[in-house]
Motif scaffolding. Structure first.
Motif, PDB file in Angstrom:
ATOM      1  N   ASN A 133       0.828  -1.216   0.000  1.00  0.00           N
ATOM      2  CA  ASN A 133       0.000   0.000   0.000  1.00  0.00           C
ATOM      3  C   ASN A 133       0.858   1.260   0.000  1.00  0.00           C
ATOM      4  O   ASN A 133       0.519   2.258  -0.653  1.00  0.00           O
ATOM      5  N   VAL A 136       2.246   1.703  -3.591  1.00  0.00           N
ATOM      6  CA  VAL A 136       1.247   2.255  -4.509  1.00  0.00           C
ATOM      7  C   VAL A 136       1.072   3.749  -4.265  1.00  0.00           C
ATOM      8  O   VAL A 136       1.039   4.557  -5.212  1.00  0.00           O
ATOM      9  N   GLU A 173       1.978  -7.187  -5.291  1.00  0.00           N
ATOM     10  CA  GLU A 173       0.666  -6.604  -5.007  1.00  0.00           C
ATOM     11  C   GLU A 173       0.597  -5.138  -5.429  1.00  0.00           C
ATOM     12  O   GLU A 173      -0.446  -4.671  -5.904  1.00  0.00           O
ATOM     13  N   SER A 176       0.225  -4.997  -9.229  1.00  0.00           N
ATOM     14  CA  SER A 176      -1.098  -5.444  -9.671  1.00  0.00           C
ATOM     15  C   SER A 176      -2.139  -4.344  -9.508  1.00  0.00           C
ATOM     16  O   SER A 176      -3.160  -4.337 -10.205  1.00  0.00           O
ATOM     17  N   SER A 177      -1.884  -3.392  -8.599  1.00  0.00           N
ATOM     18  CA  SER A 177      -2.776  -2.240  -8.432  1.00  0.00           C
ATOM     19  C   SER A 177      -2.427  -1.100  -9.389  1.00  0.00           C
ATOM     20  O   SER A 177      -3.295  -0.320  -9.776  1.00  0.00           O
ATOM     21  N   ALA A 207      -3.700  -7.853 -12.805  1.00  0.00           N
ATOM     22  CA  ALA A 207      -4.162  -6.597 -13.394  1.00  0.00           C
ATOM     23  C   ALA A 207      -5.081  -6.854 -14.587  1.00  0.00           C
ATOM     24  O   ALA A 207      -6.074  -6.143 -14.779  1.00  0.00           O
ATOM     25  N   VAL A 210      -8.478  -7.488 -13.453  1.00  0.00           N
ATOM     26  CA  VAL A 210      -9.173  -6.241 -13.113  1.00  0.00           C
ATOM     27  C   VAL A 210      -9.742  -5.599 -14.370  1.00  0.00           C
ATOM     28  O   VAL A 210     -10.893  -5.142 -14.385  1.00  0.00           O
TER      29      VAL A 210
END
Length: 322
Positions: A133, A136, A173, A176-177, A207, A210
């Motif tokens: 987090n 990102v 992760e 992927s965001s 991704a 998504v």
């Protein structure tokens, strides 16, 4: 396995569950009971898995301190370590007292150390998921050192060859965001097929999932996603992306019976996985009581696919925690 033996096995399993104090009620289980279920050798494996998932949710809602959670995550009980991970992710990611970018970067450095050299894999995993987090946020804010290319270049740092690294998880992760808004579908497919970087490849198929299941182009139909998830001529990563997207869309568009059939007998692991995730969410929001879900878990122990087992375990876990 003959039918009489199966019946005797199920009766024995239920008896063992009852012996450790697990009764069929619809009340959320107290933490102490879930800890007992998660660690008792007398409890069947799938019921333990449900208890661990439920306990994880209870730990997140609890008032346990960071120090108490870290003590659990470094303790002797492996199942309790696993249950502590989501709560630790929340604690590590708490930025309520951080007011500047510099302080956020300092905290990220502290968490990164835990992700690489934490005492147990549970600590590393929790730190890695929390660190993602930060990555990102720094990437989107243009912080130096956190561009997409710089994140892609981070290798799976470990303290010993082959040891789990939360840093690798963090990068995967985070990417992927980031990828869904940066890369086209064709670029993601190319990464899946051609990159030698396992982190990038995994981030790319996540991704792509998504892109497939969101308002972002392309607009995919459920039937098309199912065919892609079943198509063994596609790369494994492309099937995984389609399977994940299929699961996201199927939970609101397919009946429980159809999802059950696909989770048990879908043509590929990727389709079964997507159907299983959709089935879990469907069962969770259903009005099926705990005793029915328990029976489904017990019945699944020896005869059904791993994807179906995980679906009913997750549904039972939700009932135990709530």
């Amino acid at each position: 396995m003959n039918q009489n033996f199966k019946k005797r096995s199920l009766v024995l399993t239920l008896a063992l569950v009852l012996l450790v104090g697990f009764t069929f009620t619809s009340l959320a289980r107290p933490r102490s009971e879930l800890e007992s279920l998660a660690t008792s050798e007398a409890v069947p494996g799938l019921v333990q898995e449900a208890a661990v998932e439920a306990l994880a949710e209870v730990y997140v809602r609890s008032d346990l301190s960071l120090e108490e959670l870290e003590a659990i995550a470094t303790g002797d009980e492996v199942n309790l370590r696993e249950a502590a991970i989501p709560a630790l992710v929340k604690k590590y990611g708490d930025v309520s007292e951080i007011s500047t970018r510099e302080k956020a970067q300092e905290k990220a450095k502290e968490i990164r150390k835990k992700a690489v050299s934490g005492e147990t894999e549970a600590i590393k995993e929790a730190a890695g998921k929390s660190l993602a987090n930060f990555f990102v946020s720094f990437n989107l804010s243009g912080v130096e050192g956190y561009s997409t290319e710089e994140l892609e270049a981070i290798g799976p740092i470990t303290s010993a060859e082959g040891e789990f690294s939360g840093l690798k998880l963090a990068v995967t992760e985070a990417l992927s965001s980031i990828y869904p808004n940066e890369k086209s579908v064709e670029e993601l497919k190319t990464l899946i097929k051609e990159t030698d970087n396992a982190m990038v490849r995994q981030a790319a198929y996540q991704a792509l999932a998504v892109r497939y299941s969101s308002p972002l182009a392309p607009s995919m139909e459920l039937e098309e996603l199912q065919k892609m998830a079943e198509n063994e001529e596609l790369s494994a990563g492309e099937r995984k992306a389609a399977g994940i997207a299929f699961g996201e869309m199927a939970k609101e568009n397919l009946k429980t019976e159809k999802l059950t059939s696909l989770a048990k007998d879908g043509a590929t692991q990727e389709l079964r996985q997507g159907a299983g995730e959709a089935l879990a969410k469907t069962l969770i929001v259903s009005d099926r009581p705990e005793d029915e879900l328990m029976s489904m878990v017990v019945s699944a122990m020896d005869v059904d696919s791993e994807e179906y087992k995980q679906a009913v375990v997750s549904a039972l876990a939700n009932r135990l925690a709530n």
